[in-house]
Write an enzyme that holds these catalytic residues in place. Structure first.
Site, short mmCIF file in Angstrom:
data_model
loop_
_atom_site.label_atom_id
_atom_site.label_comp_id
_atom_site.label_asym_id
_atom_site.label_seq_id
_atom_site.Cartn_x
_atom_site.Cartn_y
_atom_site.Cartn_z
N ASP A 10 0.87 -1.18 0.00
CA ASP A 10 0.00 0.00 0.00
C ASP A 10 0.90 1.23 0.00
OD1 ASP A 10 -2.37 1.59 0.29
OD2 ASP A 10 -1.97 1.77 2.43
N SER A 11 0.30 2.38 -0.13
CA SER A 11 1.09 3.61 -0.04
C SER A 11 1.53 3.87 1.40
CB SER A 11 0.27 4.80 -0.54
OG SER A 11 -0.94 4.88 0.19
#
Ligand code: DGL
Length: 271
Positions: A10-11
């Protein structure tokens, strides 16, 4: 049997929602997590930039000889994964599809609320996936760009005036629209599900994309003889692209276990 680890990225912190569910469902699986904390948020960036970051994230995880990857990021799942997944020799699963299938199956009045990053809402991907399951479903979407920075900064607790004010501003129009199901279309949002649920009211079912995708992957691995031999004791290694401190603290809180020492900082410059 396949003892290789599962990659999840994920970011930032949001993908931990998928990790939490995967570890509950498949406690013997090893997991490698990457949170691109040096470049979060993705959701306000251009599609070209998100495609570039996605390619680097998956290439980095592939260096661990993983057997599958979960793009535990709504933004990547809606905006870049279709462009990038074919470049890699392993199956890549995005969270948006599993969430759309779930929402279409649980709504009773056919009105589905959708919250996500600006890029996810702009992509129209969730609507496309929901309508593939139920062409008559009405989707009411709303971008909530302030949620990701607030979550990354630890504003996740009930009673925090900042997150509660922002959440009311974003969510009250969806509540007034009469949705009975709400897709938390960015994986950061389930971290504040308590706050969101209170505003939406108990008649609204919240759909957690990371958890739905973890469930989908667990089923796929079981059907394809792709599970690890171990039934317990799976290890999770965490990598981030910025300093480990803030991530370790919030991740430990969210996963309810002390991760200090398990999180390493890496650079994706060579991927
Ligand atoms: N968790 C990411 C998502 O699901 C956050 C995206 C961002 O960094 O803006 O969309």
């Amino acid at each position: 049997m396949d003892n290789r680890p599962i990659g999840v990225f994920d970011s930032g912190l949001g993908g931990l929602t998928a990790v939490k569910k995967l570890s509950q469902l498949l406690p013997g699986e090893d997991i490698v997590y990457f949170g691109d904390t040096g470049r979060v948020p993705y959701g306000s960036r251009s599609r070209e930039t998100i495609i570039k970051y996605t390619r680097q994230d998956i290439a980095f995880l592939c260096s661990f000889n993983i057997k599958a990857v979960i793009a535990a990021c709504g933004t990547v799942s809606t905006t870049s994964l279709d462009d990038v997944a074919g470049d890699f020799p392993i199956p890549c699963f995005g969270v948006a599809r599993a969430a759309a299938v779930k929402a279409a199956s649980v709504t009773k009045n056919g009105k589905i609320g959708l919250i996500g990053t600006t890029a996810s809402i702009k992509s129209g991907k969730y609507e496309e996936l929901i309508h593939a399951c139920d062409p008559k479903a009405e989707v009411v979407g709303r971008a909530c760009p302030l949620f990701v920075p607030l979550v990354e900064n630890g504003r996740i607790h009930k009673g925090d005036a900042v997150i509660e004010t922002v959440a009311r501003e974003y969510l009250l129009p969806l509540r007034e629209a009469g949705v009975d199901t709400l897709i938390l279309g960015c994986t950061h949002y389930p971290i504040i599900a308590g706050i969101i649920g209170e505003i939406m009211g108990c008649g609204v079912t919240l759909v957690d994309p990371g958890a739905e995708c973890a469930q989908f992957l667990a089923q796929r691995l079981a059907e394809s003889d792709g599970l690890s031999e171990k039934n317990a004791g799976g290890r999770c290694a965490y990598y981030v692209s910025d300093s480990t401190e803030g991530f370790s603290r919030l991740a430990s809180l969210f996963l309810d276990s002390d991760l200090a020492g398990d999180v390493k900082q890496v650079s994706l410059d060579t991927f």
